[in-house]
Design a protein around this motif. Sequence first.
Motif, PDB file in Angstrom:
ATOM      1  N   LEU A   1       9.410  27.843  32.461  1.00 52.24           N
ATOM      2  CA  LEU A   1       8.057  27.607  31.945  1.00 52.24           C
ATOM      3  C   LEU A   1       7.278  26.673  32.874  1.00 52.24           C
ATOM      4  O   LEU A   1       6.084  26.877  33.125  1.00 52.24           O
ATOM      5  CB  LEU A   1       8.144  27.010  30.537  1.00 52.24           C
TER       6      LEU A   1
ATOM      7  N   GLN B   1       8.296  36.616  30.208  1.00 49.51           N
ATOM      8  CA  GLN B   1       8.836  36.914  28.881  1.00 49.51           C
ATOM      9  C   GLN B   1       9.903  38.003  28.922  1.00 49.51           C
ATOM     10  O   GLN B   1      10.792  38.019  28.075  1.00 49.51           O
ATOM     11  CB  GLN B   1       7.700  37.314  27.947  1.00 49.51           C
TER      12      GLN B   1
ATOM     13  N   ASN C   1      15.248  27.727  30.472  1.00 53.63           N
ATOM     14  CA  ASN C   1      14.006  28.221  29.871  1.00 53.63           C
ATOM     15  C   ASN C   1      12.839  27.283  30.166  1.00 53.63           C
ATOM     16  O   ASN C   1      11.735  27.726  30.515  1.00 53.63           O
ATOM     17  CB  ASN C   1      14.179  28.397  28.365  1.00 53.63           C
TER      18      ASN C   1
ATOM     19  N   PHE D   1      13.102  36.078  29.757  1.00 53.84           N
ATOM     20  CA  PHE D   1      13.553  35.066  28.805  1.00 53.84           C
ATOM     21  C   PHE D   1      13.167  35.534  27.391  1.00 53.84           C
ATOM     22  O   PHE D   1      12.039  35.322  26.934  1.00 53.84           O
ATOM     23  CB  PHE D   1      12.922  33.708  29.124  1.00 53.84           C
TER      24      PHE D   1
ATOM     25  N   GLY E   1       4.804  27.012  25.698  1.00 53.66           N
ATOM     26  CA  GLY E   1       5.852  27.994  25.458  1.00 53.66           C
ATOM     27  C   GLY E   1       6.428  27.820  24.073  1.00 53.66           C
ATOM     28  O   GLY E   1       6.767  26.707  23.666  1.00 53.66           O
TER      29      GLY E   1
ATOM     30  N   THR F   1      21.063  26.626  29.004  1.00 55.99           N
ATOM     31  CA  THR F   1      20.114  27.690  28.665  1.00 55.99           C
ATOM     32  C   THR F   1      18.741  27.111  28.350  1.00 55.99           C
ATOM     33  O   THR F   1      17.709  27.630  28.798  1.00 55.99           O
ATOM     34  CB  THR F   1      20.627  28.505  27.476  1.00 55.99           C
ATOM     35  N   ILE F   2      18.701  26.036  27.565  1.00 53.41           N
ATOM     36  CA  ILE F   2      17.415  25.421  27.218  1.00 53.41           C
ATOM     37  C   ILE F   2      16.734  24.892  28.473  1.00 53.41           C
ATOM     38  O   ILE F   2      15.531  25.100  28.682  1.00 53.41           O
ATOM     39  CB  ILE F   2      17.622  24.302  26.191  1.00 53.41           C
TER      40      ILE F   2
ATOM     41  N   MET G   1      17.438  32.581  21.277  1.00 53.93           N
ATOM     42  CA  MET G   1      18.035  31.850  22.389  1.00 53.93           C
ATOM     43  C   MET G   1      19.541  31.695  22.198  1.00 53.93           C
ATOM     44  O   MET G   1      20.329  31.908  23.122  1.00 53.93           O
ATOM     45  CB  MET G   1      17.378  30.478  22.510  1.00 53.93           C
TER      46      MET G   1
ATOM     47  N   PHE H   1       9.510  28.837  21.725  1.00 55.94           N
ATOM     48  CA  PHE H   1      10.874  29.348  21.847  1.00 55.94           C
ATOM     49  C   PHE H   1      11.472  29.577  20.458  1.00 55.94           C
ATOM     50  O   PHE H   1      11.435  28.684  19.606  1.00 55.94           O
ATOM     51  CB  PHE H   1      11.758  28.361  22.618  1.00 55.94           C
TER      52      PHE H   1
ATOM     53  N   LEU I   1      11.574  33.330  24.607  1.00 58.73           N
ATOM     54  CA  LEU I   1      10.204  32.871  24.791  1.00 58.73           C
ATOM     55  C   LEU I   1       9.282  33.759  23.960  1.00 58.73           C
ATOM     56  O   LEU I   1       8.838  34.812  24.394  1.00 58.73           O
ATOM     57  CB  LEU I   1       9.836  32.914  26.273  1.00 58.73           C
TER      58      LEU I   1
END
Length: 835
Positions: free
Chosen positions: A54, A80, A50, A83, A168, A46-47, A175, A170, A86
């Motif tokens: 970006l 956005q 993201n 995600f 970005g 997931t990270i 998340m 987060f 974000l």
Amino acid sequence: MAAVCFCLIGGASLFFAQQIKKENEQALRANAELLAVNLADRIGETINANLHALENFADNWRGNAPEDERQYIAQAAPLQSRFEALQAVNWISPNYIIKYVAPIKGNVSAMGADLKRHPVAGPVLDMAFDQRQTQITPTLELLQGGRGFAAYVPVITPEGEIIGMVNGVFRIRTMLATILGSDYLADYTIRVRENASVLFEMQGNGNDPNLTRSSRVNAAGHKWDIDVTPAPVTAGINANTPRMVSITGLVLAVVFSGLLFFYANRRETRAPHKLQHIRGRENISDLALTINRSDGHLLAMSSETASFFDLREEDYGFIRLYNLAPEFQSDGTSSQRAQDKLLSAITQGETEVRREWVIRSAEGVHVVCDLLMTPSDKNSDQIDVLLHHNPAANAAVNRLRYLATHDPLTGLPNRALFDDRLNQAVAHAKRYGKLLSVLTVDIDNFRAVNDRYGSDVGDETLRSISGRLRATVREKDTCSRLSGDTFAIIATDLSEAEGAALVAERIVEAISHPIPISGEEIRLHVSVGVALYPNDARAPSQLLANADAAMYRAQKSAESSYCFFVETMNNVMHARLSLEAQLRRAADEKRFALEYQPRFRLSDHTLTGFEALLRWHDDSGLRHLPNDFIAVADRTGLLAPLGRWIISSVCQQISQWRTDGYQPVPVALNLSGRQFIQADIIKNIHEETEQHDIQPGLIEIEVSEEVAMRDPEHSLAQFYRFAEAGISLTLDQFGATQSSLRYLKRFPVQRIKLSQTLFDVELDEQPENSVLGPATRLCKSLNRRVVAVGVETEEQLAMLGTAECDEIQGFIFSPPVANTATVKFLKRQIIPDPS
């Protein structure tokens, strides 16, 4: 016998139950371990997803930086929406200023922020610029509330220039909630932590640490641990006899009865991962909250309150009561300070605290409420807060609040608000190691205006002055009227003391222009005093007193309209600003000139080219070399237009030589570090050479070894761009610093100019031990021509001849000469007239 049988059966039941429990715990631990590994993989994916999104967004701007805020927000909005974690997508300019924020709502405070000296963002931004790749901050408290991290993605043009940075922000809780919010995980207690710091926790029924299993994930360069604790499950026991079934049933009945009694009588508590709403009063304009007694953290709120402030579950625990309010309350005090006083009153035993409280809605509207704060009857560590909104009273109360904090004549903040903002500014500067300045401004001859024209004209003059003062400072600075004709300014986040001097200069210039009043022009003179934090004082009151003292000295000075508190600072600032002013006038009046120093082949003294050298003639006619002014020109933005003028002048000179019948020779131009990386430098050279119909190879670009080795990979790429454009290249000042042979071999330069320290006989008393010979042989082995610059004596010339240097430049042959004197070196190269 019955008792013995009961004991035997009971013992057997206990034995089998323990065996089954042991096997059950082993299964639970295995299940927890498998789940922890799976969650770690999903979090990592997931990270990365993201960050990848970006970086793709940053690629959109490789051609050109966003032209306006609307264009940027339109591009950021779809990102956005996909995600949720974000929180913000900001555009940062190359000078570390946040230029655009998306979304604007909730991020207004970040606009215009200078990240250069931010203790966390500054070093990470430096790494992103230096390494030209994405960099991540450690976990931090976000300006929008909550824990998170920021990513910085450099935006690099095809030409290799960094034109900005996409930032970005987060939010970790959002998340992770997308991953851990599944129903099948509800019974598990899951904790995500970075070392001892808990980033996210979802409390289920699992509470036995013996069952906890962990897995580690590399989250954007940081190590996160995922702890999973499963809920205990009672395994079924198959009874072989009715007696065992009875005993097991009896035991289970007793156990379950105890559990039911315990759950029925225990105090109901809130599960941390469930959003709890508390019921407000029937009046819909009542907003109900529960906060932490120690620091005002939000713990629970009514659904109406959550809607009013547009808050979500992940905001809990990170938002404080004062975060829901504007910066200042109706009495002029800061919201944080007012909150702390309220909490202190409850802590000291007050059972009920009331006051007027200003809040800010999700739309940014300020609303005046009657606040009621009482200790919670459910938990001694909590406080219940009720905000009663009276719409009819808001207009009058807001007017009173404004009058309490602002000067009614000019609309500027008054002394009370100025003092509070100065305290806040000093605290901010202390925390982040910033430089700030306080400037006091006095209108020297203002009494004469009142005496001659009357108080009405005097008031109109003061309003005009306040407008001009507001126009001289940035939006984040504070301009205040302290009393009568005395004003004060707080200039924050300064990079150097010179910034305060520039503000003072603008103030003096703004007030010096005539003020048209009632058909006449009023001319005023101001005196400005400047004090710096932390240089001159650390206490806010002393800082203002020192600015006053400097202002009184400025009033007595016949030379200047502003003074620094420290006299030596005055001398430095006035000298700097005087030099800047002269340079700007010189640019406007074209008082710069080029001189040309010839370069000769050592073997037969044949001319091989010139080096163009910039000269400046100041107001008194004195001639200055680049070392006297080039740094100031760079800092004030004059170097770019000067560079374009130099290229144009050199191309014009080469064209003139050809027109006059001479064979053109190459002309070398020195580039500073900033000019070397400019994206348009090659374009400018091509445009000028095409306009004057000359070959690009007649322009030689000289870059010092020190500049080239700051970022050798970037320099290598830039060198190749010059080479592909047909522009000649020279590495200057070789031997002054340490070069890597690996890069020296790869740099596509035609010439290498030796540092004078390699052949200066006075510095090297034993020539036989000199490194000149090895350095020259090294350069020649790489098929580069070796040039010695600054040759002044016969001894140096002899050393260079022994070392087999190729070319010579220096006063021993010729000093730099005016363009009209270059023809004497070209006369042997007359081109026959083709006609």
